[in-house]
Scaffold this active site. Structure first.
Site, PDB file in Angstrom:
ATOM      1  N   LYS A  77     -26.556 -15.830  -8.050  1.00  0.00           N
ATOM      2  CA  LYS A  77     -27.389 -14.640  -8.293  1.00  0.00           C
ATOM      3  C   LYS A  77     -27.151 -13.669  -7.115  1.00  0.00           C
ATOM      4  O   LYS A  77     -27.617 -13.883  -6.011  1.00  0.00           O
ATOM      5  CB  LYS A  77     -28.861 -15.032  -8.373  1.00  0.00           C
ATOM      6  CG  LYS A  77     -29.765 -13.878  -8.835  1.00  0.00           C
ATOM      7  CD  LYS A  77     -31.177 -14.363  -9.114  1.00  0.00           C
ATOM      8  CE  LYS A  77     -32.064 -13.208  -9.583  1.00  0.00           C
ATOM      9  NZ  LYS A  77     -32.149 -12.109  -8.586  1.00  0.00           N
ATOM     10  N   LYS A 129     -28.265 -20.429 -17.339  1.00  0.00           N
ATOM     11  CA  LYS A 129     -28.343 -19.892 -18.706  1.00  0.00           C
ATOM     12  C   LYS A 129     -27.860 -20.928 -19.700  1.00  0.00           C
ATOM     13  O   LYS A 129     -26.869 -21.618 -19.436  1.00  0.00           O
ATOM     14  CB  LYS A 129     -27.435 -18.655 -18.865  1.00  0.00           C
ATOM     15  CG  LYS A 129     -27.875 -17.444 -18.098  1.00  0.00           C
ATOM     16  CD  LYS A 129     -26.872 -16.305 -18.239  1.00  0.00           C
ATOM     17  CE  LYS A 129     -27.333 -15.139 -17.383  1.00  0.00           C
ATOM     18  NZ  LYS A 129     -26.339 -14.051 -17.335  1.00  0.00           N
ATOM     19  N   GLU A 183     -24.152  -6.543 -11.338  1.00  0.00           N
ATOM     20  CA  GLU A 183     -24.866  -6.327 -10.077  1.00  0.00           C
ATOM     21  C   GLU A 183     -23.940  -5.612  -9.107  1.00  0.00           C
ATOM     22  O   GLU A 183     -22.829  -6.088  -8.822  1.00  0.00           O
ATOM     23  CB  GLU A 183     -25.266  -7.699  -9.497  1.00  0.00           C
ATOM     24  CG  GLU A 183     -26.392  -7.660  -8.521  1.00  0.00           C
ATOM     25  CD  GLU A 183     -27.774  -7.724  -9.201  1.00  0.00           C
ATOM     26  OE1 GLU A 183     -27.841  -7.794 -10.440  1.00  0.00           O
ATOM     27  OE2 GLU A 183     -28.766  -7.710  -8.472  1.00  0.00           O
ATOM     28  N   ASP A 192       0.834  -1.213   0.000  1.00  0.00           N
ATOM     29  CA  ASP A 192       0.000   0.000   0.000  1.00  0.00           C
ATOM     30  C   ASP A 192       0.865   1.258   0.000  1.00  0.00           C
ATOM     31  O   ASP A 192       0.518   2.262  -0.630  1.00  0.00           O
ATOM     32  CB  ASP A 192      -0.905   0.010   1.246  1.00  0.00           C
ATOM     33  CG  ASP A 192      -1.930  -1.122   1.189  1.00  0.00           C
ATOM     34  OD1 ASP A 192      -2.772  -1.227   2.097  1.00  0.00           O
ATOM     35  OD2 ASP A 192      -1.871  -1.906   0.205  1.00  0.00           O
ATOM     36  N   ARG A 199     -31.178  -0.177 -13.415  1.00  0.00           N
ATOM     37  CA  ARG A 199     -32.035  -0.922 -14.347  1.00  0.00           C
ATOM     38  C   ARG A 199     -33.360  -0.190 -14.554  1.00  0.00           C
ATOM     39  O   ARG A 199     -33.908  -0.145 -15.655  1.00  0.00           O
ATOM     40  CB  ARG A 199     -32.301  -2.318 -13.766  1.00  0.00           C
ATOM     41  CG  ARG A 199     -33.219  -3.192 -14.612  1.00  0.00           C
ATOM     42  CD  ARG A 199     -33.458  -4.562 -13.978  1.00  0.00           C
ATOM     43  NE  ARG A 199     -34.301  -5.385 -14.814  1.00  0.00           N
ATOM     44  CZ  ARG A 199     -35.617  -5.246 -14.914  1.00  0.00           C
ATOM     45  NH1 ARG A 199     -36.221  -4.291 -14.218  1.00  0.00           N
ATOM     46  NH2 ARG A 199     -36.336  -6.017 -15.712  1.00  0.00           N
ATOM     47  N   SER A 203     -35.840  -9.216 -17.316  1.00  0.00           N
ATOM     48  CA  SER A 203     -35.837  -9.885 -16.009  1.00  0.00           C
ATOM     49  C   SER A 203     -35.758 -11.389 -16.237  1.00  0.00           C
ATOM     50  O   SER A 203     -35.897 -11.863 -17.374  1.00  0.00           O
ATOM     51  CB  SER A 203     -37.107  -9.519 -15.248  1.00  0.00           C
ATOM     52  OG  SER A 203     -38.216  -9.819 -16.057  1.00  0.00           O
ATOM     53  N   ASP A 207       0.375   4.402  -2.410  1.00  0.00           N
ATOM     54  CA  ASP A 207       0.077   5.744  -1.875  1.00  0.00           C
ATOM     55  C   ASP A 207       1.121   6.760  -2.327  1.00  0.00           C
ATOM     56  O   ASP A 207       0.797   7.890  -2.689  1.00  0.00           O
ATOM     57  CB  ASP A 207       0.023   5.705  -0.341  1.00  0.00           C
ATOM     58  CG  ASP A 207      -1.144   4.855   0.150  1.00  0.00           C
ATOM     59  OD1 ASP A 207      -1.137   4.415   1.314  1.00  0.00           O
ATOM     60  OD2 ASP A 207      -2.069   4.599  -0.680  1.00  0.00           O
TER      61      ASP A 207
HETATM   62  C1  LIG Z   1     -30.099 -12.908 -18.865  1.00  0.00           C
HETATM   63  C2  LIG Z   1     -30.458 -11.550 -18.214  1.00  0.00           C
HETATM   64  C3  LIG Z   1     -31.959 -11.303 -18.376  1.00  0.00           C
HETATM   65  C4  LIG Z   1     -29.647 -10.422 -18.879  1.00  0.00           C
HETATM   66  N1  LIG Z   1     -29.955 -10.318 -20.315  1.00  0.00           N
HETATM   67  C5  LIG Z   1     -30.717  -9.286 -20.789  1.00  0.00           C
HETATM   68  O1  LIG Z   1     -31.192  -8.434 -20.044  1.00  0.00           O
HETATM   69  C6  LIG Z   1     -30.969  -9.225 -22.266  1.00  0.00           C
HETATM   70  C7  LIG Z   1     -31.540  -8.094 -22.787  1.00  0.00           C
HETATM   71  C8  LIG Z   1     -31.818  -8.039 -24.149  1.00  0.00           C
HETATM   72  C9  LIG Z   1     -31.503  -9.107 -24.969  1.00  0.00           C
HETATM   73  O2  LIG Z   1     -31.766  -9.103 -26.331  1.00  0.00           O
HETATM   74  C10 LIG Z   1     -32.832  -8.318 -26.772  1.00  0.00           C
HETATM   75  C11 LIG Z   1     -32.542  -7.286 -27.681  1.00  0.00           C
HETATM   76  C12 LIG Z   1     -33.598  -6.483 -28.124  1.00  0.00           C
HETATM   77  C13 LIG Z   1     -34.919  -6.697 -27.671  1.00  0.00           C
HETATM   78  C14 LIG Z   1     -35.171  -7.731 -26.755  1.00  0.00           C
HETATM   79  C15 LIG Z   1     -34.128  -8.545 -26.300  1.00  0.00           C
HETATM   80  C16 LIG Z   1     -30.893 -10.239 -24.441  1.00  0.00           C
HETATM   81  C17 LIG Z   1     -30.626 -10.296 -23.075  1.00  0.00           C
HETATM   82  C18 LIG Z   1     -30.055 -11.551 -16.751  1.00  0.00           C
HETATM   83  C19 LIG Z   1     -30.791 -10.828 -15.819  1.00  0.00           C
HETATM   84  C20 LIG Z   1     -30.376 -10.800 -14.480  1.00  0.00           C
HETATM   85  C21 LIG Z   1     -29.209 -11.496 -14.108  1.00  0.00           C
HETATM   86  C22 LIG Z   1     -28.687 -11.545 -12.779  1.00  0.00           C
HETATM   87  N2  LIG Z   1     -29.290 -10.895 -11.776  1.00  0.00           N
HETATM   88  N3  LIG Z   1     -27.563 -12.233 -12.524  1.00  0.00           N
HETATM   89  C23 LIG Z   1     -26.924 -12.890 -13.519  1.00  0.00           C
HETATM   90  N4  LIG Z   1     -25.800 -13.571 -13.225  1.00  0.00           N
HETATM   91  N5  LIG Z   1     -27.369 -12.891 -14.795  1.00  0.00           N
HETATM   92  C24 LIG Z   1     -28.503 -12.204 -15.107  1.00  0.00           C
HETATM   93  N6  LIG Z   1     -28.918 -12.218 -16.402  1.00  0.00           N
END
Ligand SMILES: CC(C)(CNC(=O)c1ccc(Oc2ccccc2)cc1)c1ccc2c(N)nc(N)nc2n1
Length: 328
Positions: free
Chosen positions: A115, A287, A170, A34, A136, A83, A38
């Protein structure tokens, strides 16, 4: 030292301090003591004081803004922040797996991620520079909290490559910081935060960045907003490695699962282990890994069909004697 030498030294110090900051905050592996950090920071502050036109926006001295702002502007996300659907038990999970296989075939890989129980944010970079950060909100319109997100030490102000992209993640408050903050607030007779998520939300909504900077917030980045394909990426795990290489902090507990049995085992593991984590999680995100298969599955009105979140059963709230003592 003349102005030319000063400019060279300022650029050198910015690079050095960015690398040391990344090692310390993002990798949790300090590269120098550190005292060395610094000393270099003080040298940069001296040069920036002597030559104010050598103060660059991505300098570590520019993380905490000066004057408080009066309100947060609304911003519309270029891509919606969708979501996640929720599942609550093994039967739901097997149902999700069956629907995925019906829609995208049997050769499925999942990525399971913790998550994080925090606040979803969108971070926009132009030519490698952090230019805007937003909450968001309702998924389409959020609030511009750039000045507050700049104070989060694990959010890079400048990326390793000068790419333009949006990432999402997040922001959270580690458990220890949450307990220390509530102990301080209790000591001052102030209202306590109910949980780390509320504390993080309250800290990001501060109009004075100095207060946000004092709250020890952290972030895990979990995705790219927009077509990852334009970066030549074909699956989610690859994208997370690409994000990490740019200098972002991602959660290393994620795991590629080749079957629903492996997904269930991962959930079992973290149901038991989560109390040992230094941050709170409220579930497990599942996913489909390959983007081609995500495209085959598509979306419902507000959620992807290729992802879901297993939510832990709500814990019976144990109000400890200590909490009661602090709350009076
Ligand atoms: C998967 C997704 C919902 C993100 N993805 C998106 O928001 C998203 C958005 C438009 C997309 O494509 C579009 C483009 C145009 C129109 C509609 C969809 C694709 C994914 C999501 C949401 C919350 C999360 C969370 N709390 N923790 C982790 N680890 N992963 C997460 N992942």
């Amino acid at each position: 030292m003349d102005r030319i030498q000063a400019e060279q030294r300022v650029n050198e110090l910015n690079e050095l301090l960015r690398g040391y900051g990344h090692a310390y905050y993002v990798l949790d592996k300090p590269a120098v003591p550190d005292s060395v950090y610094d000393q270099l920071l003080n040298e940069l502050i001296e040069l920036e004081t002597l030559y104010p036109d050598l103060i660059f926006p991505d300098s570590p001295t520019q993380r905490v803004g000066g004057t408080p702002i009066t309100n947060f502007d609304k911003v519309t996300h270029t891509l919606p922040m969708l979501s996640l659907s929720n599942v609550f038990n093994e039967e739901d999970i097997r149902e999700f797996d069956k629907r995925v296989r019906n829609g995208a075939g049997d050769n499925i890989e999942y990525v399971c991620e913790l998550k994080i129980d925090g606040l979803a944010v969108s971070l926009i970079y132009e030519n490698g520079q952090f230019v805007r950060g937003a909450t968001r909100g309702d998924g389409r319109v959020g609030e511009d909290i750039t000045v507050n997100l700049r104070t989060v030490r694990t959010i890079p102000l400048k990326l390793r490559k000068s790419v333009s992209l949006e990432v999402r993640g997040e922001v959270f408050m580690p458990k220890r910081s949450f307990h220390n903050l509530n102990a301080e607030r209790g000591g001052r007779g102030e209202e306590l935060f109910a949980n780390p998520r509320n504390a993080a939300a309250g800290s990001l909504r501060q109009l004075d960045p100095k207060i946000t900077a004092s709250r020890n917030l952290d972030v895990f980045i979990y995705g790219i907003g927009g077509d990852a394909e334009s970066h030549g990426l074909s699956e989610h795990e690859e994208t997370l490695q690409f994000i990490e290489a740019l200098g972002f902090k991602t959660n290393n507990e994620r795991q590629v699962c080749k079957s629903v049995e492996e997904v269930l085992a991962y959930i079992e593991k973290w149901t038991e282990q989560r109390s040992n984590l230094s941050y709170e999680i409220d579930g497990i995100v599942i996913k489909v890994n390959r983007y081609l298969q995500q495209q085959e599955l598509g979306f419902t009105a507000k959620s992807p069909k290729w992802a879901t979140a297993y939510k832990f059963p709500a814990e019976e709230v144990m109000t400890t004697v200590r909490d009661i003592e602090l709350s009076v």
